[in-house]
Write a protein that holds these residues in place. Structure first.
Motif, PDB file in Angstrom:
ATOM      1  N   SER A 109       0.827  -1.201   0.000  1.00 25.53           N
ATOM      2  CA  SER A 109       0.000   0.000   0.000  1.00 25.53           C
ATOM      3  C   SER A 109       0.865   1.256   0.000  1.00 25.53           C
ATOM      4  N   LEU A 110       0.351   2.315  -0.591  1.00 29.31           N
ATOM      5  CA  LEU A 110       1.047   3.603  -0.543  1.00 29.31           C
ATOM      6  C   LEU A 110       0.417   4.543   0.476  1.00 29.31           C
ATOM      7  N   SER A 111      -0.744   4.199   1.007  1.00 29.79           N
ATOM      8  CA  SER A 111      -1.389   5.058   1.999  1.00 29.79           C
ATOM      9  C   SER A 111      -2.131   4.200   3.022  1.00 29.79           C
ATOM     10  N   PRO A 112      -1.581   3.910   4.177  1.00 21.91           N
ATOM     11  CA  PRO A 112      -0.229   4.258   4.621  1.00 21.91           C
ATOM     12  C   PRO A 112       0.797   3.393   3.886  1.00 21.91           C
ATOM     13  N   THR A 113       2.013   3.891   3.798  1.00 25.29           N
ATOM     14  CA  THR A 113       3.047   3.200   3.032  1.00 25.29           C
ATOM     15  C   THR A 113       3.585   1.987   3.792  1.00 25.29           C
ATOM     16  N   TYR A 114       3.499   0.845   3.168  1.00 21.87           N
ATOM     17  CA  TYR A 114       4.199  -0.353   3.603  1.00 21.87           C
ATOM     18  C   TYR A 114       4.322  -1.268   2.394  1.00 21.87           C
ATOM     19  N   TYR A 115       5.314  -2.106   2.427  1.00 20.86           N
ATOM     20  CA  TYR A 115       5.601  -2.997   1.319  1.00 20.86           C
ATOM     21  C   TYR A 115       5.496  -4.433   1.816  1.00 20.86           C
ATOM     22  N   THR A 116       4.978  -5.333   0.982  1.00 21.30           N
ATOM     23  CA  THR A 116       4.927  -6.749   1.304  1.00 21.30           C
ATOM     24  C   THR A 116       5.802  -7.473   0.288  1.00 21.30           C
ATOM     25  N   TYR A 117       6.882  -8.061   0.783  1.00 21.56           N
ATOM     26  CA  TYR A 117       7.889  -8.677  -0.068  1.00 21.56           C
ATOM     27  C   TYR A 117       7.678 -10.183  -0.179  1.00 21.56           C
ATOM     28  N   ASN A 118       7.800 -10.711  -1.381  1.00 23.65           N
ATOM     29  CA  ASN A 118       7.794 -12.158  -1.602  1.00 23.65           C
ATOM     30  C   ASN A 118       9.176 -12.685  -1.246  1.00 23.65           C
ATOM     31  N   LEU A 119       9.233 -13.588  -0.298  1.00 27.15           N
ATOM     32  CA  LEU A 119      10.511 -14.174   0.106  1.00 27.15           C
ATOM     33  C   LEU A 119      10.655 -15.565  -0.500  1.00 27.15           C
ATOM     34  N   PHE A 120      10.383 -15.634  -1.784  1.00 29.23           N
ATOM     35  CA  PHE A 120      10.485 -16.848  -2.570  1.00 29.23           C
ATOM     36  C   PHE A 120      10.526 -16.421  -4.030  1.00 29.23           C
ATOM     37  N   TRP A 121      10.907 -17.332  -4.904  1.00 23.78           N
ATOM     38  CA  TRP A 121      10.920 -17.053  -6.339  1.00 23.78           C
ATOM     39  C   TRP A 121       9.990 -18.032  -7.022  1.00 23.78           C
ATOM     40  N   ARG A 122       9.064 -17.484  -7.778  1.00 29.64           N
ATOM     41  CA  ARG A 122       8.143 -18.323  -8.553  1.00 29.64           C
ATOM     42  C   ARG A 122       8.872 -18.749  -9.809  1.00 29.64           C
ATOM     43  N   ARG A 127      12.441 -18.574 -17.444  1.00 28.67           N
ATOM     44  CA  ARG A 127      12.979 -17.350 -16.842  1.00 28.67           C
ATOM     45  C   ARG A 127      14.106 -17.685 -15.881  1.00 28.67           C
ATOM     46  N   ALA A 128      15.197 -16.978 -16.033  1.00 24.57           N
ATOM     47  CA  ALA A 128      16.339 -17.179 -15.140  1.00 24.57           C
ATOM     48  C   ALA A 128      16.061 -16.527 -13.792  1.00 24.57           C
ATOM     49  N   THR A 129      16.714 -17.020 -12.765  1.00 22.62           N
ATOM     50  CA  THR A 129      16.606 -16.412 -11.443  1.00 22.62           C
ATOM     51  C   THR A 129      17.222 -15.018 -11.516  1.00 22.62           C
ATOM     52  N   PRO A 130      16.501 -13.987 -11.049  1.00 22.52           N
ATOM     53  CA  PRO A 130      17.025 -12.611 -11.156  1.00 22.52           C
ATOM     54  C   PRO A 130      18.292 -12.401 -10.337  1.00 22.52           C
ATOM     55  N   VAL A 131      19.076 -11.388 -10.733  1.00 21.16           N
ATOM     56  CA  VAL A 131      20.354 -11.129 -10.066  1.00 21.16           C
ATOM     57  C   VAL A 131      20.177 -10.662  -8.628  1.00 21.16           C
ATOM     58  N   TYR A 132      19.026 -10.103  -8.263  1.00 16.34           N
ATOM     59  CA  TYR A 132      18.857  -9.642  -6.888  1.00 16.34           C
ATOM     60  C   TYR A 132      18.649 -10.799  -5.906  1.00 16.34           C
ATOM     61  N   ILE A 133      18.342 -11.985  -6.402  1.00 13.15           N
ATOM     62  CA  ILE A 133      18.259 -13.160  -5.530  1.00 13.15           C
ATOM     63  C   ILE A 133      19.673 -13.708  -5.407  1.00 13.15           C
ATOM     64  N   LYS A 134      20.254 -13.532  -4.216  1.00 13.91           N
ATOM     65  CA  LYS A 134      21.660 -13.892  -4.006  1.00 13.91           C
ATOM     66  C   LYS A 134      21.841 -15.343  -3.615  1.00 13.91           C
ATOM     67  N   LYS A 135      20.840 -15.917  -2.975  1.00 10.87           N
ATOM     68  CA  LYS A 135      20.934 -17.312  -2.563  1.00 10.87           C
ATOM     69  C   LYS A 135      19.535 -17.864  -2.406  1.00 10.87           C
ATOM     70  N   HIS A 136      19.355 -19.100  -2.818  1.00 17.00           N
ATOM     71  CA  HIS A 136      18.074 -19.750  -2.576  1.00 17.00           C
ATOM     72  C   HIS A 136      18.259 -21.255  -2.503  1.00 17.00           C
ATOM     73  N   GLN A 137      17.429 -21.863  -1.712  1.00 15.82           N
ATOM     74  CA  GLN A 137      17.359 -23.309  -1.618  1.00 15.82           C
ATOM     75  C   GLN A 137      15.928 -23.643  -1.973  1.00 15.82           C
ATOM     76  N   ASN A 138      15.715 -24.373  -3.036  1.00 17.39           N
ATOM     77  CA  ASN A 138      14.370 -24.706  -3.499  1.00 17.39           C
ATOM     78  C   ASN A 138      13.549 -23.438  -3.750  1.00 17.39           C
ATOM     79  N   TYR A 139      14.202 -22.381  -4.243  1.00 14.15           N
ATOM     80  CA  TYR A 139      13.566 -21.095  -4.574  1.00 14.15           C
ATOM     81  C   TYR A 139      12.893 -20.425  -3.369  1.00 14.15           C
ATOM     82  N   GLY A 140      13.330 -20.765  -2.155  1.00 16.09           N
ATOM     83  CA  GLY A 140      12.752 -20.175  -0.954  1.00 16.09           C
ATOM     84  C   GLY A 140      11.538 -20.926  -0.437  1.00 16.09           C
ATOM     85  N   TRP A 141      11.129 -21.979  -1.124  1.00 17.58           N
ATOM     86  CA  TRP A 141       9.993 -22.788  -0.689  1.00 17.58           C
ATOM     87  C   TRP A 141      10.511 -23.818   0.315  1.00 17.58           C
ATOM     88  N   LEU A 142       9.845 -23.950   1.433  1.00 19.88           N
ATOM     89  CA  LEU A 142      10.228 -24.910   2.466  1.00 19.88           C
ATOM     90  C   LEU A 142       9.297 -26.110   2.371  1.00 19.88           C
TER      91      LEU A 142
END
Length: 186
Positions: A109-122, A127-142
């Protein structure tokens, strides 16, 4: 100089295509409570899970009294091992256009501002894993499918800002019974 750590207030835990006994859907939200140490937050309840599990973190970096910025780096740890790590320090413009990959747009949301981050890669086959993902095990899925019933683990999610101020969020998950979630047809 910025000495304040990011603010985190909620963790979303998703059990992929599984509805845990006693719950209505696959997504469970857990509000975080600040601990005595202002850099630590904890979910007060134990979250029942089964099968593939992934996490989202809601928060922001409070630079000053009125500017809320995004969190710069995050990592998810289980048993002291990093299963997912992102660093938005150097993110390409072409990647920013696909913000749904790293933000949950429905919970940001921008009002009030907060961000919800995906801590996994779909992961997608083309599609290659993006460069901002520095490490993953099973793409972050447990994968909890082989855990014995009742087994508990504490998940540690660490978020840091551009000035390396860190905050940690702790969530305890527990293997529970579930049923397959039928997908709704349009």
């Amino acid at each position: 100089q910025d000495k304040d750590p990011p603010v985190v207030d909620k963790v979303y835990i998703t059990t992929h295509k599984r509805i845990v006994k006693g719950k209505k859907g696959t997504v469970q939200a857990c509000p975080l409570r600040k601990q005595r140490n202002k850099q630590q937050f904890k979910c007060a309840q134990t979250i029942p899970v089964d099968g593939l599990v992934y996490f989202r973190l809601r928060g922001y970096d409070q630079l000053n009294s009125y500017n809320r910025l995004g969190i710069n780096r995050m990592r998810v740890e289980v048993d002291g091992k990093v299963i997912f790590k992102v660093d938005f320090e150097k993110i390409e413009t072409s990647i920013v256009k696909r913000e749904q990959d790293y933000y949950d747009l429905a919970r940001t949301s921008l009002s009030p501002t907060y961000y919800t981050y995906n801590l996994f890669w779909r992961s997608r086959k083309n599609r290659a894993t993006p460069v901002y993902i520095k490490k993953h095990q099973n793409y972050g899925w447990l994968d909890t499918s082989k855990w014995p019933q009742g087994k508990k683990k504490t998940i540690k999610i660490i978020a840091s800002d551009y000035s390396d101020n860190e905050v940690a969020a702790y969530v305890t998950i527990k293997k529970s019974k579930s049923r397959y979630a039928k997908s709704k047809k349009a």
